[in-house]
Design an enzyme around this catalytic site. Sequence first.
Site, PDB file in Angstrom:
ATOM      1  N   ARG A   1       0.780  -1.198   0.137  1.00  0.00           N
ATOM      2  CA  ARG A   1       0.135   0.105   0.149  1.00  0.00           C
ATOM      3  C   ARG A   1       0.953   1.297   0.133  1.00  0.00           C
ATOM      4  O   ARG A   1       0.418   2.446  -0.119  1.00  0.00           O
ATOM      5  CB  ARG A   1      -0.938  -0.103   1.160  1.00  0.00           C
TER       6      ARG A   1
ATOM      7  N   LEU B   1       1.398 -10.422   6.084  1.00  0.00           N
ATOM      8  CA  LEU B   1       0.628  -9.386   6.475  1.00  0.00           C
ATOM      9  C   LEU B   1       0.574  -9.325   8.233  1.00  0.00           C
ATOM     10  O   LEU B   1       0.922 -10.417   8.649  1.00  0.00           O
ATOM     11  CB  LEU B   1      -0.585  -9.533   5.788  1.00  0.00           C
TER      12      LEU B   1
ATOM     13  N   HIS C   1      -4.561 -11.857   8.184  1.00  0.00           N
ATOM     14  CA  HIS C   1      -4.306 -12.977   7.486  1.00  0.00           C
ATOM     15  C   HIS C   1      -5.714 -13.774   6.915  1.00  0.00           C
ATOM     16  O   HIS C   1      -6.046 -13.976   5.816  1.00  0.00           O
ATOM     17  CB  HIS C   1      -3.839 -14.015   8.375  1.00  0.00           C
TER      18      HIS C   1
ATOM     19  N   LYS D   1       2.772 -17.436  10.142  1.00  0.00           N
ATOM     20  CA  LYS D   1       2.169 -17.747  11.197  1.00  0.00           C
ATOM     21  C   LYS D   1       2.088 -16.520  12.278  1.00  0.00           C
ATOM     22  O   LYS D   1       2.810 -15.665  11.928  1.00  0.00           O
ATOM     23  CB  LYS D   1       3.361 -19.027  12.089  1.00  0.00           C
TER      24      LYS D   1
ATOM     25  N   ARG E   1       4.161  -5.757  16.554  1.00  0.00           N
ATOM     26  CA  ARG E   1       4.436  -6.880  17.246  1.00  0.00           C
ATOM     27  C   ARG E   1       3.876  -6.198  18.756  1.00  0.00           C
ATOM     28  O   ARG E   1       3.612  -7.224  19.692  1.00  0.00           O
ATOM     29  CB  ARG E   1       5.580  -7.199  17.691  1.00  0.00           C
TER      30      ARG E   1
ATOM     31  N   ASP F   1       3.489 -13.821  18.498  1.00  0.00           N
ATOM     32  CA  ASP F   1       4.945 -13.631  17.680  1.00  0.00           C
ATOM     33  C   ASP F   1       5.846 -14.628  17.704  1.00  0.00           C
ATOM     34  O   ASP F   1       6.542 -15.162  16.843  1.00  0.00           O
ATOM     35  CB  ASP F   1       5.478 -12.290  17.845  1.00  0.00           C
TER      36      ASP F   1
END
Length: 327
Positions: free
Chosen positions: A37, A74, A79, A97, A168, A180
């Site tokens: 973006r 992403l 997700h 993940k 995060r 994370d």
Amino acid sequence: MRKVTWGMLGTATIAKRNTIAGMKKAPNCRLYAVAGRNPEKVDEYVNEYGFEKGYYSYDELLDDPEIEAVYIPLPNSLHYEWVLKAVAKKKHILCEKPMGLNAQQSEKMIAAAKENGVILMEAFAYLHSPYITAVKNEIKAGTIGKLTYIDSAFFTRGYEGMGLSNIRVRRDTFGGALYDIGCYCSSLTQWLLEEEPVSVDAAAEFTDQHIDIQTTAIMKYPSGARASICCGMCLGGESNRIARFSICGSKGMISSTVMFNAEGDLEYTIAAGGKIETKTVSTPDNYGLEIEQFGRCITDGEEPFVSNEFTVMNAKVVEKIHKTIGY
């Protein structure tokens, strides 16, 4: 060898730091397109990493008929949305993940992929490592007897230095230590035990944004085995990352201080039968192994190494821990 044409949704740090290098090492990967973006960042990725095309929207990339497989790095919060959009466009998907925020999301994505006849795999690159395979083979061979206890930990630098622009440490992007890095520990436990826990207890420390910066969980399994995991974004000083695991059995123990996703000549130690032995495993780039294996799933009909069933099982464990700590 036929090359699979890949597109990448997003310009995340993990792609820049790890996955793109792995894609370049995979002989069956065509590094074709990237979408983001931020036009300047997209142009930077095209010029720096050699993508053939750059798109300024995710939808444009998914509309490209040349693209067979899509890698999604992403934020966790996106997700579910973009996996569903990608499967609707008949793209095979490798999603970072945790693939889903919970087991229900993961199950819905998996069902959608099956309905559309595409392959969906969660990106746990370290599980493709011959090092992890060697450790699991020791257990299968009975080297340490019946599994009784697994302890694993993963810590990274303190969250204070990250800033709220970092996904995060933000609640809206579903950050936190367990999502994370703790999911590495939970996934390793599930990978080795191959069963869901019957009980979970956990505790955590939260920030003002209500994301966990340190989480500890203990679990009991139907086989009688127990496990503990500990994760945190709390290291200071020169420490950047620390990881370890110990696997105890009725006849001995396997221990390691190797980082998740490490490469090179990696060692683990076996203490059994009154002897201590250190073994070395030559380990290539796990991200390259992951991309190559996923490509073979598309071209040669291999089964995804990280199965959908495993993804759901691990998601259930993470969800139980989150529920226990009040995430």
